[in-house]
Enzyme design. Structure first.
Site, PDB file in Angstrom:
ATOM      1  N   HIS A  91     -33.534   4.008 127.726  1.00 15.22           N
ATOM      2  CA  HIS A  91     -32.097   3.693 127.996  1.00 15.22           C
ATOM      3  C   HIS A  91     -31.264   4.741 128.445  1.00 15.22           C
ATOM      4  CE1 HIS A  91     -29.156   0.323 126.976  1.00 15.22           C
ATOM      5  NE2 HIS A  91     -28.477   1.338 126.621  1.00 15.22           N
ATOM      6  N   ASP A 154     -23.733   2.297 118.853  1.00 12.76           N
ATOM      7  CA  ASP A 154     -23.290   0.839 118.825  1.00 12.76           C
ATOM      8  C   ASP A 154     -24.436  -0.083 119.375  1.00 12.76           C
ATOM      9  OD1 ASP A 154     -20.631   1.316 118.415  1.00 12.76           O
ATOM     10  OD2 ASP A 154     -19.881   1.923 120.285  1.00 12.76           O
ATOM     11  N   GLU A 269     -13.348   2.207 115.953  1.00 14.43           N
ATOM     12  CA  GLU A 269     -13.345   2.377 117.388  1.00 14.43           C
ATOM     13  C   GLU A 269     -12.242   2.011 118.077  1.00 14.43           C
ATOM     14  OE1 GLU A 269     -17.094   1.531 119.241  1.00 14.43           O
ATOM     15  OE2 GLU A 269     -18.486   2.468 117.964  1.00 14.43           O
TER      16      GLU A 269
END
Length: 519
Positions: A91, A154, A269
């Site tokens: 990623h 997240d 957030e």
């Protein structure tokens, strides 16, 4: 074995590589895992989620244990130029987990090596493999003993070792710090091929250096993660602001309440969205309930080109009285100055909440944009500079959106252990800014090159204005830029490299150090 490997390195006709050479490497290494080279079996290792770089490795090794990793590193150290990159779930954005003509360790092959709950001095922990995905850690911890780690990212389809090598940040960080502040022990394979246990009290320099160390000092093969009781449910809320100063005032209030001994939400957030009906960048991106749409008439005419959403969540259990949950939520929201007509709320299970981005992934894969390039930019910006950042970046450079989320929310420096290698601004309150672009093959869409140039424009603006900021998941092309990134910690970083990876074998894709020849 090394002669065989170096024959690969200097080989110009890749088709001449023979299966018996690969077998020779594997046999000489005496791996419990496997090794593959060439062809489609290794193609995944020369690309990443960013999709902007491609470097073909010599071979991909799937280790079965820390000893396998050590054998590979020691073999590379006996060569003149081989490097080793540990790859989690691929990623990274800028080729950080690649090794051009080197060896890539597919750490996912070690995911089941460790999963052991334990209690030390009344505190609960779980030992997990560095190659395990956080989403699997979550599911097993909740299912098997109704506990869970305290701090998350997240997106949870990331490996434990991968996020700990960077920081690991989400909306719980204001309470517990990043993931790097929530581990107490690591098993690490250094650039010398040593397998070491490290903690605050045992090999502390390695322990803190590896946390946020961008893979420069060792490969994380096991981590001891702090646990807490897992709630059953989450009250998930989004509220809208038209003014940035009101948004930041309320966000900062919520993240500082626990330090004052007052209750707050469990997750805080926020994000910026375009003040339009754009289905990706605008109003439709806010509501979590398809039956509860966004009523744009409630946005005041004085609002600018972008508006702001504060996203919060409160944990509770199935046996809790919902009226008590309502009271807590109402009390906290009553202290905030959001637009009362633009509030969105759903109740979901704790696991579903933490896996919320999984649904985004599934949708993106179905639409074909998941595998497109992702020129993301992640930054930490100090409280003193975030208002100007909003005016110059969100309201001007990015006023039409980016084709994906524009996150912005506060964190507290005191929750980040300054002994780790993670670099953050000097102020106590700083903001995570994440520009998570998704691109599409539309010929009218901006080119990848233009989007990358836009990222550079943002960074250059911050530098020109003297902002107190740091790149998160940093990518630089020169050592001078890395020196600036680490500032007065650069000397320490170089000394640790010389101590734990003196030949600069590990993580060549970070482009910090160059491979040194065998002494």
């Amino acid at each position: 074995m090394i002669a065989c490997l170096e024959r690969y390195v200097h080989e110009t006709d890749t088709e001449s590589r023979q299966d018996d050479d690969v077998s020779s490497i594997c046999n000489t290494l005496d791996l419990q895992g496997s090794i593959e080279s060439g062809g489609g079996s290794t193609s995944f290792a020369y690309k990443d989620f960013g999709g902007m770089y491609s470097f073909e490795p010599l071979a991909v090794i799937r280790p079965s244990c820390a000893d396998d990793v050590a054998r590979v590193v020691k073999a590379a150290s006996r060569s003149s130029n081989l490097t080793v990159a540990a790859r989690g779930n691929g990623h990274s954005i800028n080729g950080q987990a690649m090794a051009h003509r080197g060896l890539v360790l597919d750490m996912r092959s070690t995911e089941v090596n460790h999963f052991k709950p334990l209690t030390v001095n009344g505190v609960y922990y779980v030992d997990v493999s560095g190659g395990a995905l956080w989403e699997d850690v979550l599911k097993r911890c909740v299912l098997e003993f109704r506990m869970a780690p305290r701090s998350w990212t997240d997106y949870l389809s990331l490996t434990v070792g991968g996020t700990l090598s960077n920081a690991g940040v989400s909306g719980q960080a204001f309470r517990y710090g990043p993931q790097t502040s929530n581990v107490t022990e690591l098993e690490v394979v250094t650039g010398k091929g040593d397998v070491l246990i490290c903690s605050e009290n045992e090999n502390p320099e390695l322990f803190f250096g590896v946390l946020g160390g961008l893979g420069q000092f060792g490969v994380i093969t096991r981590a001891r993660v702090v646990l807490q009781s897992a709630p059953d449910m989450v009250r998930w809320i989004r509220v809208v602001y038209s003014e940035f100063d009101e948004f930041t005032r309320d966000a900062e209030l919520l993240v500082t309440l626990p330090a004052k001994g007052e209750s707050s939400f469990d997750y805080v957030e926020g994000f910026v969205f375009v003040n339009s009906d754009d289905p990706v960048n605008g109003w439709p991106s806010v509501s979590m309930d398809p039956e509860h749409g966004f009523e744009s008439d409630y946005i005041p005419p004085t609002a600018g080109s972008v508006v702001y959403c504060l996203e919060v969540a409160l944990h509770y259990n199935s046996e809790d009285n919902l009226s008590a949950v309502d009271t807590v939520v109402s009390g906290l929201l009553g202290r905030l100055g959001f637009n009362r007509n633009l509030k969105f709320q759903v109740d979901v299970s704790y696991v579903d909440f933490l896996l919320r981005v999984k649904r985004v992934e599934e949708h993106a894969k179905a639409s074909g944009i998941w595998d497109s390039p992702h020129p993301w930019l992640n930054m930490f910006v100090s409280k003193s500079d975030i208002a100007e950042f909003d005016r110059a970046v969100f309201n001007k450079i990015l006023k039409d959106g980016i084709g994906g989320p524009m996150l912005v929310y506060p964190a507290l420096r005191s929750k980040w252990d300054n002994r780790t290698s993670v670099m953050v601004p000097d102020e106590e309150i700083f903001y995570l800014v994440a520009l998570l672009r998704f691109t599409c093959p539309n010929p009218k869409a901006p080119s990848i090159e233009k989007l990358v140039a836009q990222n550079h424009e943002i960074i250059q603006y911050c530098n020109k204005r003297g902002f107190d900021f740091k790149l998160y998941l940093p990518h630089y092309k020169s050592q001078e830029e890395w020196k600036n990134h680490f500032g007065n910690q650069w000397t320490r970083f170089v000394e640790m490299k010389a101590c734990f990876d003196p030949m600069a074998i590990l993580s060549p894709g970070q482009n910090i150090f160059s491979r040194l020849p065998q002494p």
